[in-house]
Design a protein around this motif. Sequence first.
Motif, PDB file in Angstrom:
ATOM      1  N   ARG A  20      16.268   1.699  -5.913  1.00  0.00           N
ATOM      2  CA  ARG A  20      15.905   0.989  -4.685  1.00  0.00           C
ATOM      3  C   ARG A  20      14.400   1.090  -4.502  1.00  0.00           C
ATOM      4  NH1 ARG A  20      18.393   3.833  -1.085  1.00  0.00           N
ATOM      5  NH2 ARG A  20      20.360   2.662  -1.046  1.00  0.00           N
ATOM      6  N   ILE A  21      13.732  -0.046  -4.447  1.00  0.00           N
ATOM      7  CA  ILE A  21      12.268  -0.112  -4.294  1.00  0.00           C
ATOM      8  C   ILE A  21      11.966  -0.757  -2.950  1.00  0.00           C
ATOM      9  CG2 ILE A  21      10.103  -0.900  -5.290  1.00  0.00           C
ATOM     10  CD1 ILE A  21      11.631   0.995  -7.114  1.00  0.00           C
ATOM     11  N   ARG A  22      11.285  -0.027  -2.079  1.00  0.00           N
ATOM     12  CA  ARG A  22      10.895  -0.559  -0.771  1.00  0.00           C
ATOM     13  C   ARG A  22       9.372  -0.568  -0.670  1.00  0.00           C
ATOM     14  NH1 ARG A  22      14.563   3.327   2.921  1.00  0.00           N
ATOM     15  NH2 ARG A  22      13.787   4.764   1.367  1.00  0.00           N
ATOM     16  N   ASP A  23       8.817  -1.660  -0.184  1.00  0.00           N
ATOM     17  CA  ASP A  23       7.357  -1.756  -0.062  1.00  0.00           C
ATOM     18  C   ASP A  23       6.978  -2.321   1.294  1.00  0.00           C
ATOM     19  OD1 ASP A  23       6.772  -4.741  -0.118  1.00  0.00           O
ATOM     20  OD2 ASP A  23       7.864  -4.602  -1.999  1.00  0.00           O
ATOM     21  N   ASP A  24       5.686  -2.248   1.602  1.00  0.00           N
ATOM     22  CA  ASP A  24       5.164  -2.783   2.864  1.00  0.00           C
ATOM     23  C   ASP A  24       4.260  -3.983   2.602  1.00  0.00           C
ATOM     24  OD1 ASP A  24       3.068  -1.499   1.651  1.00  0.00           O
ATOM     25  OD2 ASP A  24       2.446  -0.343   3.407  1.00  0.00           O
ATOM     26  N   PRO A  27      -4.808   4.657  -7.264  1.00  0.00           N
ATOM     27  CA  PRO A  27      -4.837   5.801  -6.336  1.00  0.00           C
ATOM     28  C   PRO A  27      -4.849   5.387  -4.878  1.00  0.00           C
ATOM     29  CG  PRO A  27      -6.989   5.451  -7.279  1.00  0.00           C
ATOM     30  CD  PRO A  27      -6.079   4.503  -7.992  1.00  0.00           C
ATOM     31  N   ASP A  28      -5.051   4.088  -4.615  1.00  0.00           N
ATOM     32  CA  ASP A  28      -5.046   3.607  -3.244  1.00  0.00           C
ATOM     33  C   ASP A  28      -3.642   3.380  -2.711  1.00  0.00           C
ATOM     34  OD1 ASP A  28      -4.994   1.546  -5.254  1.00  0.00           O
ATOM     35  OD2 ASP A  28      -5.057   0.080  -3.630  1.00  0.00           O
ATOM     36  N   VAL A  29      -2.637   3.463  -3.593  1.00  0.00           N
ATOM     37  CA  VAL A  29      -1.252   3.191  -3.204  1.00  0.00           C
ATOM     38  C   VAL A  29      -0.474   4.499  -3.112  1.00  0.00           C
ATOM     39  CG1 VAL A  29       0.893   2.044  -3.865  1.00  0.00           C
ATOM     40  CG2 VAL A  29      -1.303   0.901  -4.248  1.00  0.00           C
ATOM     41  N   GLU A  30       0.275   4.660  -2.040  1.00  0.00           N
ATOM     42  CA  GLU A  30       1.126   5.845  -1.881  1.00  0.00           C
ATOM     43  C   GLU A  30       2.468   5.584  -2.552  1.00  0.00           C
ATOM     44  OE1 GLU A  30       2.985   8.776   1.581  1.00  0.00           O
ATOM     45  OE2 GLU A  30       1.972   6.896   2.141  1.00  0.00           O
ATOM     46  N   LEU A  31       2.897   6.548  -3.374  1.00  0.00           N
ATOM     47  CA  LEU A  31       4.178   6.446  -4.069  1.00  0.00           C
ATOM     48  C   LEU A  31       5.047   7.620  -3.650  1.00  0.00           C
ATOM     49  CD1 LEU A  31       2.831   5.627  -7.654  1.00  0.00           C
ATOM     50  CD2 LEU A  31       3.713   3.996  -5.987  1.00  0.00           C
ATOM     51  N   ARG A  32       6.271   7.326  -3.165  1.00  0.00           N
ATOM     52  CA  ARG A  32       7.213   8.370  -2.774  1.00  0.00           C
ATOM     53  C   ARG A  32       8.479   8.194  -3.594  1.00  0.00           C
ATOM     54  NH1 ARG A  32       6.971   9.813   3.621  1.00  0.00           N
ATOM     55  NH2 ARG A  32       4.726   9.607   3.937  1.00  0.00           N
ATOM     56  N   ALA A  63      12.107  -3.945   8.160  1.00  0.00           N
ATOM     57  CA  ALA A  63      10.684  -3.785   8.467  1.00  0.00           C
ATOM     58  C   ALA A  63       9.873  -4.759   7.613  1.00  0.00           C
ATOM     59  CB  ALA A  63      10.249  -2.347   8.178  1.00  0.00           C
ATOM     60  N   PRO A  64       8.633  -5.076   8.026  1.00  0.00           N
ATOM     61  CA  PRO A  64       7.812  -5.963   7.186  1.00  0.00           C
ATOM     62  C   PRO A  64       7.691  -5.426   5.765  1.00  0.00           C
ATOM     63  CG  PRO A  64       6.793  -5.665   9.334  1.00  0.00           C
ATOM     64  CD  PRO A  64       7.954  -4.711   9.286  1.00  0.00           C
ATOM     65  N   GLY A  65       7.901  -6.293   4.790  1.00  0.00           N
ATOM     66  CA  GLY A  65       7.878  -5.889   3.397  1.00  0.00           C
ATOM     67  C   GLY A  65       9.158  -6.317   2.697  1.00  0.00           C
ATOM     68  N   ARG A 112       0.831  -1.209   0.000  1.00  0.00           N
ATOM     69  CA  ARG A 112       0.000   0.000   0.000  1.00  0.00           C
ATOM     70  C   ARG A 112       0.864   1.257   0.000  1.00  0.00           C
ATOM     71  NH1 ARG A 112      -5.237  -1.130  -1.093  1.00  0.00           N
ATOM     72  NH2 ARG A 112      -5.901   0.701   0.105  1.00  0.00           N
ATOM     73  N   ARG A 113       2.170   1.063   0.173  1.00  0.00           N
ATOM     74  CA  ARG A 113       3.105   2.183   0.083  1.00  0.00           C
ATOM     75  C   ARG A 113       4.391   1.673  -0.573  1.00  0.00           C
ATOM     76  NH1 ARG A 113       5.839   5.835   4.962  1.00  0.00           N
ATOM     77  NH2 ARG A 113       7.699   6.442   3.780  1.00  0.00           N
ATOM     78  N   VAL A 114       4.884   2.439  -1.519  1.00  0.00           N
ATOM     79  CA  VAL A 114       6.116   2.076  -2.220  1.00  0.00           C
ATOM     80  C   VAL A 114       7.026   3.298  -2.249  1.00  0.00           C
ATOM     81  CG1 VAL A 114       7.136   1.210  -4.357  1.00  0.00           C
ATOM     82  CG2 VAL A 114       4.852   0.433  -3.667  1.00  0.00           C
ATOM     83  N   ASP A 115       8.267   3.103  -1.806  1.00  0.00           N
ATOM     84  CA  ASP A 115       9.280   4.161  -1.855  1.00  0.00           C
ATOM     85  C   ASP A 115      10.257   3.843  -2.977  1.00  0.00           C
ATOM     86  OD1 ASP A 115       8.888   5.944   0.691  1.00  0.00           O
ATOM     87  OD2 ASP A 115       8.647   3.869   1.369  1.00  0.00           O
TER      88      ASP A 115
END
Length: 617
Positions: free
Chosen positions: A55-59, A182-187, A139-141, A40-43
């Motif tokens: 570098r792709i980090r997700d939860d 649109p439900d996913v946060e992208l940073r 962290a989880p992910g 639900r969040r991807v950095d």
Amino acid sequence: MPILPLPDTLINQIAAGEVVERPASVVKELIENALDAGARRVDIDLEEGGIRLIRIRDDGGGIAPEELPLAVSRHATSKIASLDDLEAVATLGFRGEALPSIASVSRFMLASRRPGDAHGAALRVEGSRVGEVAPKAHAPGTTVEVRDLFYNVPARRKFLRAERTELGHIEEWLRSLALARPDVELRVSHNGKPSRRYKPDQGASGDGGPDGAEAAARLGQTLGEDFARSALRIDHGGAGLRLHGWIAQPHYSRASADQQYLYVNGRAVRDRSVAHAVKLAYQDVLFHGRQPAYVLFLELDPTRVDVNVHPAKHEVRFRDARLIHDFVFRTLQEALAQTRAGADVAGAGTAMPPAGAATPVSGAGFGGGAGAWTAQPLGLRVDEAAAAYAALYASPASAAASGAPARADMPRPDATLPAGDGEVPPLGYAVAQLHGIYILAENAQGLVVVDMHAAHERIGYERLKAAHDGIGLRAQPLLVPLSLAVGERDADLAEREAATLAELGFDVTRSGPQALAVRSVPALLAHADPEALLRDVLADLREHGATRRVAAARDELLSTMACHGAVRANRRLTIPEMNALLRDMEATERSGQCNHGRPTWARFSLGEIDRWFLRGR
């Protein structure tokens, strides 16, 4: 040279050539894996446009430590297990090639932790050399780190573009993803600095596209506020298909196809058949050389679409391509037919004024409409003049009650308008004619300017089309059958599609392996070039499974007839004639544009006009 098995490293590098075109390809594959894992969040951290670091980090759900080596081995995946799964793929990824392919051309690290595990684990790969799994705080992910892309394939690395160019490709793909999820946060950060953030819409469904009130923020964030204001909401279902999303009104068009997004079951794809259907739907309302803008989501049974036809999954193949082409065309054509002049004034959709109009200002208006007016004669008494000027700024009902003098060239608007008491029509009431070209009208929001020739042309064109649609396409027999030499493929197609051709007015039979005999043509187009028209029809049927060539040729002829019959410049119209034209515009489909795609009207709000003269400052 004898036949030898290829080394695993070379196999992975060949696969990487299909999957990994540039840094944007890596970002795409890794983020799709994150979404499939429920993130639900991807950095996204980038350096040098992704060439030096991605570098792709997700939860998401994470990967078990013992499965990390499998994750970087070829054709290992948790997403399909049988042919039935492959024929009904519901995930974005499924091939099991992305991670090993990327790892073979980079310095690669994979770290992950499942929510219930005490700690995470990591695995490093460098040029296909797989290291050992080691414990790692996490962290989880999941985190995937790709450094020095193509460091061991110099021939591929030298084809990469400048940092700014590669970053632009990544940002464009992220823009496409942001529209779909649109439900996913992208940073996003680049070279250590935050560059973009797409905030999640808490109310978004996450099932293949934003819906309802949540749409405006994400649309404006990705494609700009102008698109969001001009977008028409589409949501139509039938025959096991659903098409929803947004299409821009014709006045919002582009010089290129840079704002055309199509998603099939949530997957961003390019499809020539659907693109052709959209282009046909806009054919009557778009200015020559301009491109429509749209964000469309097509949903159907996964078994009716093959997503396994392109290594990078950019393309799909439909089992019912003709049905889908017709469904998309008719859905959009009906939606665009409602783009009547003034429809947005009346509150339909989230439309924006046509090109050339000012940005609407909230709350600007008179509170009531104003009646039609002309210059006052010098002979009026003071009290008559006062009543006449009072009527100018009053609603029609109050103007009638005010005792303003009635004259032949100053009719009360409600004498010719169907609107109710005190109600102002969307395009308002005609007040004057400018240089014999434009009609000036006053509505509740401000000033409306109408190109009378363009508007009348569209009205006549739509009436001619409606009349001909009522009687259908008639066939005219030819005195001497036309012999047409074609390729064997086209001859087979004409024989197979004889019923379709008959509906279009062509009586075509096969007279040889590479010959057709044409015995009738569409009556309205009998004096055109039937041979060229039939060849174009066959080309459309072969490429898209559908055609509108005959209808387009007919419409072109009707458009010419309507143009010649439309009111010309410098013709003086009376106030009733102008009001009648305005009412016809409000009732006519597609009247916001003329037959050639030019706007027929523009609106300037009272607030905009006030700013011209610095009122209130």
